[in-house]
Design a protein around this motif. Structure first.
Motif, PDB file in Angstrom:
ATOM      1  N   THR A  15       0.820  -1.206   0.000  1.00 51.12           N
ATOM      2  CA  THR A  15       0.000   0.000   0.000  1.00 51.12           C
ATOM      3  C   THR A  15       0.862   1.267   0.000  1.00 51.12           C
ATOM      4  O   THR A  15       0.595   2.210  -0.719  1.00 51.12           O
ATOM      5  N   ASP A  16       1.887   1.298   0.829  1.00 52.45           N
ATOM      6  CA  ASP A  16       2.817   2.427   0.890  1.00 52.45           C
ATOM      7  C   ASP A  16       4.211   1.925   0.524  1.00 52.45           C
ATOM      8  O   ASP A  16       5.049   1.693   1.396  1.00 52.45           O
ATOM      9  N   PRO A  17       4.469   1.749  -0.772  1.00 52.21           N
ATOM     10  CA  PRO A  17       5.739   1.143  -1.180  1.00 52.21           C
ATOM     11  C   PRO A  17       6.951   2.022  -0.894  1.00 52.21           C
ATOM     12  O   PRO A  17       6.843   3.246  -0.800  1.00 52.21           O
ATOM     13  N   HIS A  18       8.090   1.368  -0.759  1.00 52.57           N
ATOM     14  CA  HIS A  18       9.382   2.021  -0.565  1.00 52.57           C
ATOM     15  C   HIS A  18      10.300   1.608  -1.694  1.00 52.57           C
ATOM     16  O   HIS A  18      10.205   0.488  -2.207  1.00 52.57           O
ATOM     17  N   LEU A  19      11.235   2.481  -2.062  1.00 51.21           N
ATOM     18  CA  LEU A  19      12.319   2.095  -2.951  1.00 51.21           C
ATOM     19  C   LEU A  19      13.274   1.226  -2.148  1.00 51.21           C
ATOM     20  O   LEU A  19      13.419   1.400  -0.934  1.00 51.21           O
ATOM     21  N   GLU A  50      15.095  -0.505   3.013  1.00 50.74           N
ATOM     22  CA  GLU A  50      13.990   0.286   2.480  1.00 50.74           C
ATOM     23  C   GLU A  50      14.349   1.755   2.663  1.00 50.74           C
ATOM     24  O   GLU A  50      14.693   2.183   3.759  1.00 50.74           O
ATOM     25  N   LEU A  51      14.272   2.518   1.589  1.00 50.15           N
ATOM     26  CA  LEU A  51      14.595   3.940   1.640  1.00 50.15           C
ATOM     27  C   LEU A  51      13.370   4.734   2.087  1.00 50.15           C
ATOM     28  O   LEU A  51      12.226   4.291   1.897  1.00 50.15           O
ATOM     29  N   PRO A  52      13.569   5.920   2.671  1.00 56.69           N
ATOM     30  CA  PRO A  52      12.428   6.735   3.107  1.00 56.69           C
ATOM     31  C   PRO A  52      11.492   7.053   1.934  1.00 56.69           C
ATOM     32  O   PRO A  52      11.937   7.260   0.811  1.00 56.69           O
ATOM     33  N   ARG A  53      10.198   7.123   2.223  1.00 53.59           N
ATOM     34  CA  ARG A  53       9.187   7.443   1.204  1.00 53.59           C
ATOM     35  C   ARG A  53       9.141   8.941   0.898  1.00 53.59           C
ATOM     36  O   ARG A  53       8.722   9.330  -0.169  1.00 53.59           O
ATOM     37  N   ARG A  54       9.533   9.765   1.856  1.00 50.19           N
ATOM     38  CA  ARG A  54       9.462  11.216   1.678  1.00 50.19           C
ATOM     39  C   ARG A  54      10.850  11.811   1.537  1.00 50.19           C
ATOM     40  O   ARG A  54      11.816  11.295   2.092  1.00 50.19           O
ATOM     41  N   GLY A  55      10.891  12.897   0.784  1.00 50.41           N
ATOM     42  CA  GLY A  55      12.166  13.565   0.585  1.00 50.41           C
ATOM     43  C   GLY A  55      11.961  15.014   0.190  1.00 50.41           C
ATOM     44  O   GLY A  55      10.848  15.544   0.228  1.00 50.41           O
ATOM     45  N   THR A  56      13.058  15.638  -0.228  1.00 53.62           N
ATOM     46  CA  THR A  56      13.080  17.046  -0.609  1.00 53.62           C
ATOM     47  C   THR A  56      13.741  17.183  -1.974  1.00 53.62           C
ATOM     48  O   THR A  56      14.785  16.583  -2.224  1.00 53.62           O
ATOM     49  N   VAL A  57      13.130  17.979  -2.839  1.00 48.76           N
ATOM     50  CA  VAL A  57      13.700  18.223  -4.165  1.00 48.76           C
ATOM     51  C   VAL A  57      14.894  19.168  -4.014  1.00 48.76           C
ATOM     52  O   VAL A  57      14.743  20.283  -3.507  1.00 48.76           O
ATOM     53  N   GLN A  89      16.396  14.307  -2.233  1.00 49.95           N
ATOM     54  CA  GLN A  89      17.160  13.930  -1.043  1.00 49.95           C
ATOM     55  C   GLN A  89      16.227  13.169  -0.112  1.00 49.95           C
ATOM     56  O   GLN A  89      15.227  13.703   0.344  1.00 49.95           O
ATOM     57  N   LEU A  90      16.538  11.904   0.150  1.00 54.26           N
ATOM     58  CA  LEU A  90      15.733  11.077   1.041  1.00 54.26           C
ATOM     59  C   LEU A  90      16.388  11.070   2.421  1.00 54.26           C
ATOM     60  O   LEU A  90      17.392  10.387   2.643  1.00 54.26           O
ATOM     61  N   GLY A  91      15.839  11.881   3.334  1.00 55.11           N
ATOM     62  CA  GLY A  91      16.433  12.042   4.655  1.00 55.11           C
ATOM     63  C   GLY A  91      17.869  12.515   4.509  1.00 55.11           C
ATOM     64  O   GLY A  91      18.192  13.305   3.634  1.00 55.11           O
ATOM     65  N   ASP A  92      18.741  12.011   5.362  1.00 55.67           N
ATOM     66  CA  ASP A  92      20.166  12.321   5.220  1.00 55.67           C
ATOM     67  C   ASP A  92      20.897  11.094   4.695  1.00 55.67           C
ATOM     68  O   ASP A  92      22.087  10.918   4.905  1.00 55.67           O
ATOM     69  N   ILE A  93      20.141  10.256   3.944  1.00 58.25           N
ATOM     70  CA  ILE A  93      20.645   8.953   3.520  1.00 58.25           C
ATOM     71  C   ILE A  93      21.200   8.952   2.106  1.00 58.25           C
ATOM     72  O   ILE A  93      22.316   8.507   1.864  1.00 58.25           O
ATOM     73  N   ILE A  94      20.410   9.428   1.139  1.00 55.17           N
ATOM     74  CA  ILE A  94      20.776   9.271  -0.267  1.00 55.17           C
ATOM     75  C   ILE A  94      19.989  10.257  -1.127  1.00 55.17           C
ATOM     76  O   ILE A  94      18.902  10.701  -0.743  1.00 55.17           O
ATOM     77  N   ARG A  95      20.534  10.578  -2.287  1.00 54.12           N
ATOM     78  CA  ARG A  95      19.819  11.361  -3.295  1.00 54.12           C
ATOM     79  C   ARG A  95      19.480  10.431  -4.453  1.00 54.12           C
ATOM     80  O   ARG A  95      20.327   9.680  -4.919  1.00 54.12           O
ATOM     81  N   VAL A  96      18.221  10.503  -4.902  1.00 54.64           N
ATOM     82  CA  VAL A  96      17.724   9.641  -5.963  1.00 54.64           C
ATOM     83  C   VAL A  96      17.215  10.506  -7.107  1.00 54.64           C
ATOM     84  O   VAL A  96      16.461  11.459  -6.883  1.00 54.64           O
ATOM     85  N   GLU A  97      17.628  10.188  -8.327  1.00 53.09           N
ATOM     86  CA  GLU A  97      17.084  10.861  -9.502  1.00 53.09           C
ATOM     87  C   GLU A  97      15.778  10.169  -9.854  1.00 53.09           C
ATOM     88  O   GLU A  97      15.716   8.934  -9.908  1.00 53.09           O
ATOM     89  N   LEU A 116       7.003   9.396  -2.410  1.00 51.10           N
ATOM     90  CA  LEU A 116       7.045   8.350  -3.420  1.00 51.10           C
ATOM     91  C   LEU A 116       5.643   7.919  -3.835  1.00 51.10           C
ATOM     92  O   LEU A 116       4.748   7.781  -3.007  1.00 51.10           O
ATOM     93  N   THR A 117       5.473   7.700  -5.128  1.00 51.94           N
ATOM     94  CA  THR A 117       4.242   7.143  -5.674  1.00 51.94           C
ATOM     95  C   THR A 117       4.615   6.293  -6.887  1.00 51.94           C
ATOM     96  O   THR A 117       5.747   6.346  -7.365  1.00 51.94           O
ATOM     97  N   MET A 118       3.681   5.522  -7.368  1.00 47.14           N
ATOM     98  CA  MET A 118       3.883   4.739  -8.581  1.00 47.14           C
ATOM     99  C   MET A 118       2.941   5.290  -9.648  1.00 47.14           C
ATOM    100  O   MET A 118       1.772   5.580  -9.371  1.00 47.14           O
ATOM    101  N   ILE A 119       3.463   5.452 -10.874  1.00 41.76           N
ATOM    102  CA  ILE A 119       2.669   6.023 -11.960  1.00 41.76           C
ATOM    103  C   ILE A 119       2.755   5.131 -13.195  1.00 41.76           C
ATOM    104  O   ILE A 119       3.755   4.439 -13.404  1.00 41.76           O
ATOM    105  N   PRO A 120       1.724   5.154 -14.040  1.00 37.39           N
ATOM    106  CA  PRO A 120       1.774   4.382 -15.291  1.00 37.39           C
ATOM    107  C   PRO A 120       2.840   4.945 -16.227  1.00 37.39           C
ATOM    108  O   PRO A 120       3.014   6.156 -16.340  1.00 37.39           O
ATOM    109  N   LEU A 121       3.542   4.053 -16.891  1.00 38.13           N
ATOM    110  CA  LEU A 121       4.559   4.443 -17.852  1.00 38.13           C
ATOM    111  C   LEU A 121       4.160   4.043 -19.271  1.00 38.13           C
ATOM    112  O   LEU A 121       4.376   4.773 -20.219  1.00 38.13           O
ATOM    113  N   GLY A 122       3.581   2.855 -19.386  1.00 40.13           N
ATOM    114  CA  GLY A 122       3.224   2.346 -20.702  1.00 40.13           C
ATOM    115  C   GLY A 122       2.596   0.970 -20.577  1.00 40.13           C
ATOM    116  O   GLY A 122       2.206   0.551 -19.493  1.00 40.13           O
ATOM    117  N   THR A 123       2.526   0.279 -21.696  1.00 32.89           N
ATOM    118  CA  THR A 123       1.944  -1.066 -21.757  1.00 32.89           C
ATOM    119  C   THR A 123       2.969  -2.002 -22.376  1.00 32.89           C
ATOM    120  O   THR A 123       3.573  -1.667 -23.408  1.00 32.89           O
TER     121      THR A 123
END
Length: 142
Positions: A15-19, A50-57, A89-97, A116-123
């Motif tokens: 339900t609340d996925p993590h990277l 599991e990486l934090p779900r919230r971060g800062t741009v 920036q996910l907490g003080d842990i890592i930066r993810v593109e 974090l969320t999941m979005i459709p990309l294609g089929t």
């Protein structure tokens, strides 16, 4: 049916996925996605995390042209819609593109909180909807 573009990068379909990343037990380096060898010390001492779900741009831009192969989106040059891309920036842990759900430069801000969320990309060729991860702005009212 839906599937992740790369199932090993996240805990989806929770339900609340993590990277999913790796942390080195020798030097504490954290990486995304999961890796067997540490890029900092080269040791095979990596453990899944599991990486934090919230971060800062911390940086952003917009992708204004259709990505080249091996892009799996369904868009054509005529139907392509620009999308936001950010360094999060996910907490003080890592930066993810990552892809951002917001693509309006007037609404993208340095330091904005995202989740974090999941979005459709294609089929895919079997007709399954392919999802990718993205970060969406966190409502300031929370």
């Amino acid at each position: 049916m839906q599937r992740m573009i790369a199932p090993e990068i996240a805990t989806w379909p929770e339900t609340d996925p993590h990277l999913l990343g790796s942390v080195c037990s020798s030097c504490s380096a954290t990486v995304f996605p999961v890796q067997d060898l540490c890029p900092r010390c080269s040791r095979p001492d990596m453990n899944d995390v599991e990486l934090p779900r919230r971060g800062t741009v911390v940086a952003w831009t917009t992708q204004g042209f259709l990505p080249g192969a091996p892009y799996l989106g369904d868009e054509s040059p005529k139907t392509f819609t620009p999308f936001g891309v950010g360094l999060v920036q996910l907490g003080d842990i890592i930066r993810v593109e990552a892809r951002l759900t917001e693509n309006d430069p007037a609404k993208l801000k340095f330091g904005m909180d995202v989740e974090l969320t999941m979005i459709p990309l294609g089929t895919d060729p079997e007709g399954h909807e392919v999802l990718t991860f993205a970060f969406q702005p966190v409502d300031a009212q929370e």
